[in-house]
Design a protein around this motif. Structure first.
Motif, PDB file in Angstrom:
ATOM      1  N   LEU A   1       0.634  -1.390   0.217  1.00  0.00           N
ATOM      2  CA  LEU A   1       0.010   0.114  -0.349  1.00  0.00           C
ATOM      3  C   LEU A   1       1.084   1.220  -0.156  1.00  0.00           C
ATOM      4  O   LEU A   1       0.950   2.955  -0.907  1.00  0.00           O
ATOM      5  CB  LEU A   1      -0.844  -0.054   1.716  1.00  0.00           C
ATOM      6  CG  LEU A   1      -2.280  -0.987   0.981  1.00  0.00           C
ATOM      7  CD1 LEU A   1      -2.851  -0.818   2.625  1.00  0.00           C
ATOM      8  CD2 LEU A   1      -3.082  -0.489   0.186  1.00  0.00           C
ATOM      9  N   LEU A   2       1.856   0.866   0.812  1.00  0.00           N
ATOM     10  CA  LEU A   2       3.130   2.319   0.822  1.00  0.00           C
ATOM     11  C   LEU A   2       3.469   2.253  -0.623  1.00  0.00           C
ATOM     12  O   LEU A   2       2.887   3.714  -1.104  1.00  0.00           O
ATOM     13  CB  LEU A   2       3.696   2.910   2.069  1.00  0.00           C
ATOM     14  CG  LEU A   2       3.374   2.257   3.607  1.00  0.00           C
ATOM     15  CD1 LEU A   2       4.358   2.391   4.687  1.00  0.00           C
ATOM     16  CD2 LEU A   2       3.125   3.781   3.800  1.00  0.00           C
ATOM     17  N   VAL A   3       4.279   1.334  -0.816  1.00  0.00           N
ATOM     18  CA  VAL A   3       4.953   1.462  -2.486  1.00  0.00           C
ATOM     19  C   VAL A   3       3.927   2.578  -2.952  1.00  0.00           C
ATOM     20  O   VAL A   3       4.037   3.410  -3.983  1.00  0.00           O
ATOM     21  CB  VAL A   3       5.050   1.052  -2.838  1.00  0.00           C
ATOM     22  CG1 VAL A   3       5.622   0.124  -4.500  1.00  0.00           C
ATOM     23  CG2 VAL A   3       6.208   0.341  -2.058  1.00  0.00           C
ATOM     24  N   ILE A   4       2.477   1.901  -3.589  1.00  0.00           N
ATOM     25  CA  ILE A   4       1.147   2.764  -4.656  1.00  0.00           C
ATOM     26  C   ILE A   4       1.281   3.719  -3.653  1.00  0.00           C
ATOM     27  O   ILE A   4       0.667   4.321  -4.901  1.00  0.00           O
ATOM     28  CB  ILE A   4      -0.066   1.359  -4.948  1.00  0.00           C
ATOM     29  CG1 ILE A   4       0.670   0.271  -4.788  1.00  0.00           C
ATOM     30  CG2 ILE A   4      -0.938   1.937  -5.708  1.00  0.00           C
ATOM     31  CD1 ILE A   4      -0.533  -1.005  -4.836  1.00  0.00           C
ATOM     32  N   ALA A   5       0.844   4.118  -2.431  1.00  0.00           N
ATOM     33  CA  ALA A   5       0.169   5.232  -2.250  1.00  0.00           C
ATOM     34  C   ALA A   5       1.546   6.486  -3.402  1.00  0.00           C
ATOM     35  O   ALA A   5       0.904   7.241  -3.219  1.00  0.00           O
ATOM     36  CB  ALA A   5       0.586   5.199  -1.211  1.00  0.00           C
TER      37      ALA A   5
ATOM     38  N   PRO B   1      10.532   5.729   3.694  1.00  0.00           N
ATOM     39  CA  PRO B   1      10.958   4.710   3.719  1.00  0.00           C
ATOM     40  C   PRO B   1      11.032   4.133   5.449  1.00  0.00           C
ATOM     41  O   PRO B   1      11.690   3.139   5.436  1.00  0.00           O
ATOM     42  CB  PRO B   1      12.532   5.511   3.317  1.00  0.00           C
ATOM     43  CG  PRO B   1      12.207   6.895   4.138  1.00  0.00           C
ATOM     44  CD  PRO B   1      10.811   6.900   3.476  1.00  0.00           C
ATOM     45  N   LEU B   2      11.181   4.589   6.566  1.00  0.00           N
ATOM     46  CA  LEU B   2      11.182   4.074   7.345  1.00  0.00           C
ATOM     47  C   LEU B   2      10.517   3.407   7.874  1.00  0.00           C
ATOM     48  O   LEU B   2      10.723   2.242   8.642  1.00  0.00           O
ATOM     49  CB  LEU B   2      11.499   4.919   8.750  1.00  0.00           C
ATOM     50  CG  LEU B   2      12.208   5.753   8.998  1.00  0.00           C
ATOM     51  CD1 LEU B   2      11.858   6.646  10.220  1.00  0.00           C
ATOM     52  CD2 LEU B   2      13.496   5.272   8.639  1.00  0.00           C
ATOM     53  N   TRP B   3       8.706   3.814   7.493  1.00  0.00           N
ATOM     54  CA  TRP B   3       8.012   2.810   7.594  1.00  0.00           C
ATOM     55  C   TRP B   3       7.760   1.683   6.606  1.00  0.00           C
ATOM     56  O   TRP B   3       7.491   0.847   6.981  1.00  0.00           O
ATOM     57  CB  TRP B   3       6.185   3.425   7.443  1.00  0.00           C
ATOM     58  CG  TRP B   3       4.967   3.326   7.947  1.00  0.00           C
ATOM     59  CD1 TRP B   3       4.423   1.688   8.055  1.00  0.00           C
ATOM     60  CD2 TRP B   3       3.453   3.844   7.473  1.00  0.00           C
ATOM     61  NE1 TRP B   3       3.462   2.001   8.226  1.00  0.00           N
ATOM     62  CE2 TRP B   3       2.307   2.909   8.022  1.00  0.00           C
ATOM     63  CE3 TRP B   3       3.315   4.833   7.274  1.00  0.00           C
ATOM     64  CZ2 TRP B   3       1.243   3.189   7.936  1.00  0.00           C
ATOM     65  CZ3 TRP B   3       2.137   5.308   6.723  1.00  0.00           C
ATOM     66  CH2 TRP B   3       0.674   4.634   7.570  1.00  0.00           C
ATOM     67  N   LEU B   4       7.601   1.894   5.225  1.00  0.00           N
ATOM     68  CA  LEU B   4       8.237   1.179   4.797  1.00  0.00           C
ATOM     69  C   LEU B   4       9.225  -0.559   5.407  1.00  0.00           C
ATOM     70  O   LEU B   4       8.793  -1.183   5.086  1.00  0.00           O
ATOM     71  CB  LEU B   4       8.489   1.236   3.372  1.00  0.00           C
ATOM     72  CG  LEU B   4       9.067   0.252   2.166  1.00  0.00           C
ATOM     73  CD1 LEU B   4       7.245  -0.381   2.113  1.00  0.00           C
ATOM     74  CD2 LEU B   4       9.511   0.852   0.798  1.00  0.00           C
ATOM     75  N   TYR B   5      10.377   0.300   5.713  1.00  0.00           N
ATOM     76  CA  TYR B   5      11.612  -0.521   6.646  1.00  0.00           C
ATOM     77  C   TYR B   5      11.052  -1.585   7.545  1.00  0.00           C
ATOM     78  O   TYR B   5      10.721  -2.981   7.565  1.00  0.00           O
ATOM     79  CB  TYR B   5      12.825   0.225   6.869  1.00  0.00           C
ATOM     80  CG  TYR B   5      13.785  -0.593   7.481  1.00  0.00           C
ATOM     81  CD1 TYR B   5      14.301  -1.382   7.041  1.00  0.00           C
ATOM     82  CD2 TYR B   5      13.568  -0.385   8.721  1.00  0.00           C
ATOM     83  CE1 TYR B   5      15.507  -2.348   7.020  1.00  0.00           C
ATOM     84  CE2 TYR B   5      14.098  -1.815   9.619  1.00  0.00           C
ATOM     85  CZ  TYR B   5      15.707  -2.238   8.789  1.00  0.00           C
ATOM     86  OH  TYR B   5      16.335  -3.576   9.439  1.00  0.00           O
ATOM     87  N   VAL B   6       9.682  -1.008   8.145  1.00  0.00           N
ATOM     88  CA  VAL B   6       9.230  -1.575   9.471  1.00  0.00           C
ATOM     89  C   VAL B   6       8.294  -2.512   8.928  1.00  0.00           C
ATOM     90  O   VAL B   6       8.310  -3.643   9.677  1.00  0.00           O
ATOM     91  CB  VAL B   6       8.917  -0.707  10.127  1.00  0.00           C
ATOM     92  CG1 VAL B   6       7.826  -1.323  10.878  1.00  0.00           C
ATOM     93  CG2 VAL B   6       9.294   0.247  11.387  1.00  0.00           C
ATOM     94  N   ALA B   7       7.703  -1.843   7.543  1.00  0.00           N
ATOM     95  CA  ALA B   7       6.915  -3.549   7.582  1.00  0.00           C
ATOM     96  C   ALA B   7       7.139  -4.629   6.335  1.00  0.00           C
ATOM     97  O   ALA B   7       6.580  -5.451   7.123  1.00  0.00           O
ATOM     98  CB  ALA B   7       5.466  -2.528   6.200  1.00  0.00           C
ATOM     99  N   ILE B   8       8.406  -4.243   5.582  1.00  0.00           N
ATOM    100  CA  ILE B   8       8.657  -5.206   5.042  1.00  0.00           C
ATOM    101  C   ILE B   8       9.943  -6.429   6.557  1.00  0.00           C
ATOM    102  O   ILE B   8       9.813  -7.078   6.483  1.00  0.00           O
ATOM    103  CB  ILE B   8       9.608  -4.268   4.166  1.00  0.00           C
ATOM    104  CG1 ILE B   8       9.165  -4.223   3.081  1.00  0.00           C
ATOM    105  CG2 ILE B   8      10.892  -5.502   3.780  1.00  0.00           C
ATOM    106  CD1 ILE B   8       9.910  -3.573   1.715  1.00  0.00           C
ATOM    107  N   THR B   9      10.274  -5.655   7.576  1.00  0.00           N
ATOM    108  CA  THR B   9      10.880  -6.426   8.263  1.00  0.00           C
ATOM    109  C   THR B   9      10.428  -6.857   9.428  1.00  0.00           C
ATOM    110  O   THR B   9      10.681  -8.255   9.452  1.00  0.00           O
ATOM    111  CB  THR B   9      11.866  -5.072   9.332  1.00  0.00           C
ATOM    112  OG1 THR B   9      11.502  -4.471   9.586  1.00  0.00           O
ATOM    113  CG2 THR B   9      13.542  -4.706   8.254  1.00  0.00           C
ATOM    114  N   GLY B  10       8.951  -6.682   9.565  1.00  0.00           N
ATOM    115  CA  GLY B  10       8.115  -7.835  10.561  1.00  0.00           C
ATOM    116  C   GLY B  10       7.713  -8.569   9.093  1.00  0.00           C
ATOM    117  O   GLY B  10       7.617  -9.521  10.273  1.00  0.00           O
TER     118      GLY B  10
END
Length: 180
Positions: free
Chosen positions: A60-64, A158-167
């Motif tokens: 969702l973050l990437v598409i947003a 980028p921080l939120w994306l990192y948190v989502a992916i590393t989760g």
């Protein structure tokens, strides 16, 4: 630069939530419902669900970001609200799991163990930092302070994306050690 009335209205809540959520998660991670005399069933089925929600959040973050860069403002707004909703849903499930189910220890060794703990530590620290960043980004957007929104969103994304992916990565690395 002075805050708008909308930002002033939400600043207290941003501070409260940015402190309360990590403290509550830390407390509830350690204290199980059974410790409080509440007989609740374990919820071993939740980790793959909330890991999937983290993955959905990342998409969702990437598409947003793509949407806003292509002038699709309403789509961007809807995707961001959905990403926030997914993060809230993740948080509720994560807390429910850790309040009812014994913690799983990572069973790997050698380099895998160091990689796992590095990813886990950065994931945890950035998940704490991301709370005020997401909230401030959102409030600046609803206050229509788009210049300020863009500035903080360049850090938040980028921080939120990192948190989502590393989760998702943390889940995949520890999942072989879950006791069902």
């Amino acid at each position: 630069m002075e805050n708008s009335p909308i930002e002033k209205k939400y600043n207290k809540w941003i501070i409260i939530l940015s402190i309360f959520i990590p403290v509550a998660v830390a407390f509830l991670f350690v204290v199980k419902l059974k410790d409080l005399g509440i007989d609740a069933p374990t919820l071993p089925f939740l980790p793959p669900i909330y890991a999937t929600i983290n993955g959905i959040t990342a998409v969702l973050l990437v598409i947003a970001v793509w949407a806003i860069k292509n002038g699709k403002i309403v789509l961007h707004q809807n995707l961001m609200k959905t990403a926030i909703g997914c993060s809230l849903l993740f948080l509720v499930m994560y807390i429910a799991y850790h309040m009812t189910t014994p913690s799983t220890k990572f069973g790997g060794d050698g380099m895998a163990k160091y990689i796992y703990f590095f990813i886990l530590l950065t994931h945890i620290l950035l998940s704490i930092a991301i709370i005020p960043l997401v909230l401030v980004s959102y409030v600046r957007a609803i206050a229509e302070r788009f210049d300020q929104h863009r500035k903080i969103a360049k850090i938040t994304f980028p921080l939120w994306l990192y948190v989502a992916i590393t989760g998702v990565v943390v889940y995949l690395m520890i999942s072989p050690y879950y006791q069902y």
